[in-house]
Write an enzyme that holds these catalytic residues in place. Structure first.
Site, mmCIF file in Angstrom:
data_model
loop_
_atom_site.group_PDB
_atom_site.id
_atom_site.type_symbol
_atom_site.label_atom_id
_atom_site.label_comp_id
_atom_site.label_asym_id
_atom_site.label_seq_id
_atom_site.Cartn_x
_atom_site.Cartn_y
_atom_site.Cartn_z
ATOM 1 N N THR A 87 1.379 -0.849 0.188
ATOM 2 C CA THR A 87 -0.516 0.417 0.509
ATOM 3 C C THR A 87 1.003 1.265 -0.229
ATOM 4 O O THR A 87 1.643 1.368 1.030
ATOM 5 C CB THR A 87 -1.149 0.241 1.168
ATOM 6 O OG1 THR A 87 -2.461 1.566 0.818
ATOM 7 C CG2 THR A 87 -0.613 -0.173 2.436
ATOM 8 N N GLU A 88 0.742 2.248 -0.959
ATOM 9 C CA GLU A 88 1.059 3.837 -0.909
ATOM 10 C C GLU A 88 1.925 4.050 0.149
ATOM 11 O O GLU A 88 2.967 4.865 -0.113
ATOM 12 C CB GLU A 88 0.517 4.161 -1.431
ATOM 13 C CG GLU A 88 -0.031 4.028 -3.526
ATOM 14 C CD GLU A 88 -1.549 3.320 -3.531
ATOM 15 O OE1 GLU A 88 -1.671 2.512 -2.329
ATOM 16 O OE2 GLU A 88 -2.248 4.166 -4.303
ATOM 17 N N ASN A 89 1.138 4.580 1.372
ATOM 18 C CA ASN A 89 1.435 4.995 2.396
ATOM 19 C C ASN A 89 2.714 3.839 3.392
ATOM 20 O O ASN A 89 2.601 4.319 4.453
ATOM 21 C CB ASN A 89 0.212 5.560 2.824
ATOM 22 C CG ASN A 89 -0.657 3.869 3.565
ATOM 23 O OD1 ASN A 89 -1.295 2.969 3.069
ATOM 24 N ND2 ASN A 89 -1.164 4.360 4.870
#
Lengths: 235, 226
Positions: free
Chosen positions: B52-54
């Protein structure tokens, strides 16, 4: 060396009108809520704020925007469950938006902290967000030139900190925080626990103290998502 | 004319079909919303590692209500859990994984996909613009797949000769899983790989905005009731 500061109010007292301020966090995770609220208490006008989002609800960055402290926002995703503060001002032309793809935003901040004035990325090539930017071809593919992002101040949130400015982060609350520490002239960190120098295992340090100017302990920090679920309003 | 509304795959079924192509050990990013459903249909005996990008690798399902830790979320700002072997990292490392070619698969939603692989999925051109990580995710993953209804709510094709909506990326999509078919994008063309057996090629072509090429046999798209 002692970069520790007695209070959030003292830590943010140096932020003037018109400053460019990076604020860490991603959605409700990792935002330095107490530092933001101290800045609202102090007051500052016409700030340029760099954050992934545009705030949510009536606390933190959304409250800063509602208080008309922000003249320009640089972010990737100015939408949230309750983005009213930003949306109303944006549609009225009262706040400027620079929309940046999330990975480009992160890399521009990293580049700013690393002394790299520009770089090429495949992201946004051929799209509206690449308009007006130089394009370069490398090994048969086209890339867009992006410039570094730097700031006068960064407000970040860590988990453990020491008076040297060394920090760790909690879970996924790391996100943009370590990058912003590097890219600001003056980085102000709030940490949940301030320990003496030597209290953090050097192998566990994520942000080395060289990137931090001021560090304040905020035990039991508030969490934006929790505040929003409670319907909190600041001030 | 076949009534597509009666036979078309549900979003869960499209997600199931996309999940069948995720290899054991693949590093995968699922776009926010509909694409996230793909994780629910991971093939038994295979383990995918979700990014996930975060800044999390190897996250798991949502926690039980009341068990959320809001410092532990995904790019859609939803609470997640960690699997053994998870890792945290900052945003620049996260997007190095994306752009640097380290992900095996990215699965995204779409407003429009063009026959040359152009994707439009971030902006309708109205209201407050918001891009998030969409423009980054279409570059770097070894496969960039789309899950989507075959047509819009109005019945217009979502697979088009040329995108008319703002682009997310140029020539980036390699495969499209729709409610009626599985279509690859090769050398600037839609290549039909699978279709629902109840639909004829002509009927499918009629709701597709670019020419459907056929190379060899077209397999039946068979998906369980879910």
């Amino acid at each position: 060396m002692d970069k520790s500061c007695a209070s959030a109010a003292e830590a943010v007292a140096c932020i003037p009108d018109g400053a460019t301020v990076m604020i860490g966090g991603f959605g409700g995770s990792g935002g330095p809520i107490e530092l933001i609220h101290a800045l609202i208490d102090k007051g500052a006008k016409n700030l340029t704020v760099i954050n992934n989002n545009a705030g949510n609800g009536d606390v933190g960055l959304a409250a800063m925007i509602r208080e008309d402290m922000v003249g320009k926002l640089i972010c990737s995703f100015p939408k949230s469950k309750d983005p009213r503060a930003f949306t109303e001002r944006y549609l009225d032309g009262k706040i400027e938006l620079e929309l940046v793809p999330q990975g480009t935003l992160a890399e521009r901040i990293r580049a700013g902290g690393a002394g790299i004035p520009a770089f090429y990325t495949p992201t946004s090539y051929g799209t509206d967000l690449a308009k007006g930017k130089p394009v370069g071809d490398f090994d048969g593919r086209s890339y867009v030139q992006e410039r570094w992002l730097k700031a006068d101040f960064a407000l970040v949130k860590g988990e453990l900190g020491d008076p040297m400015g060394n920090m760790t982060y909690r879970l996924a609350a790391r996100n943009f925080n370590p990058l912003m520490c590097m890219a600001a002239r003056h980085t102000i960190a709030q940490v949940t626990k301030l320990v003496p120098a030597g209290g953090i295992d050097p192998e566990q340090v994520i942000t080395p103290g060289i990137f931090v100017n001021s560090i304040v302990e905020i035990a039991n920090p508030q969490q934006e998502e929790v505040l929003n679920r409670e319907g909190a309003v600041y001030p | 004319m076949t009534d597509f509304a009666e036979i078309k795959l549900s979003n869960a079924q499209i997600a199931w079909r996309a999940a069948q192509d995720i290899e054991d050990g693949a590093y995968v990013n699922l776009g926010i919303g509909f694409p996230e459903m793909v994780a629910q249909y991971q093939v038994e005996g295979r383990e995918a590692i979700y990014h996930t990008e975060n800044g999390v690798l190897n996250f798991g399902a949502a926690p039980a209500e009341g068990e959320e830790d809001w410092d532990l979320i995904n790019a859609g700002k939803k609470a997640i859990t960690l699997k053994d072997g998870a890792a945290f990292f900052h945003h620049a490392d996260s997007f190095a994984m994306v752009r640097g070619g380290h992900l095996d698969v990215a699965i995204l939603g779409a407003f429009q996909v063009a026959q040359n692989g152009d994707l439009a999925n971030w902006s309708t051109g109205k209201g407050v613009p918001a891009v998030g990580g969409a423009m980054d995710l279409v570059h770097g993953a070894k496969r960039v797949a789309v899950v989507t209804d075959h047509v819009t709510k109005k019945g217009d094709p979502k697979l088009v000769a040329e995108c008319t909506m703002p682009l997310t990326g140029v020539g980036c999509v390699t495969r499209v899983y729709t409610s009626l078919a599985v279509i690859d994008i090769e050398d600037g063309h839609f290549v039909l790989r699978e279709k629902l057996p109840q639909i004829s090629l002509e009927e499918l072509q009629a709701v597709t905005g670019g020419e459907l090429k056929v190379q060899g046999t077209v397999a039946d798209l068979i998906v369980p009731e879910l």
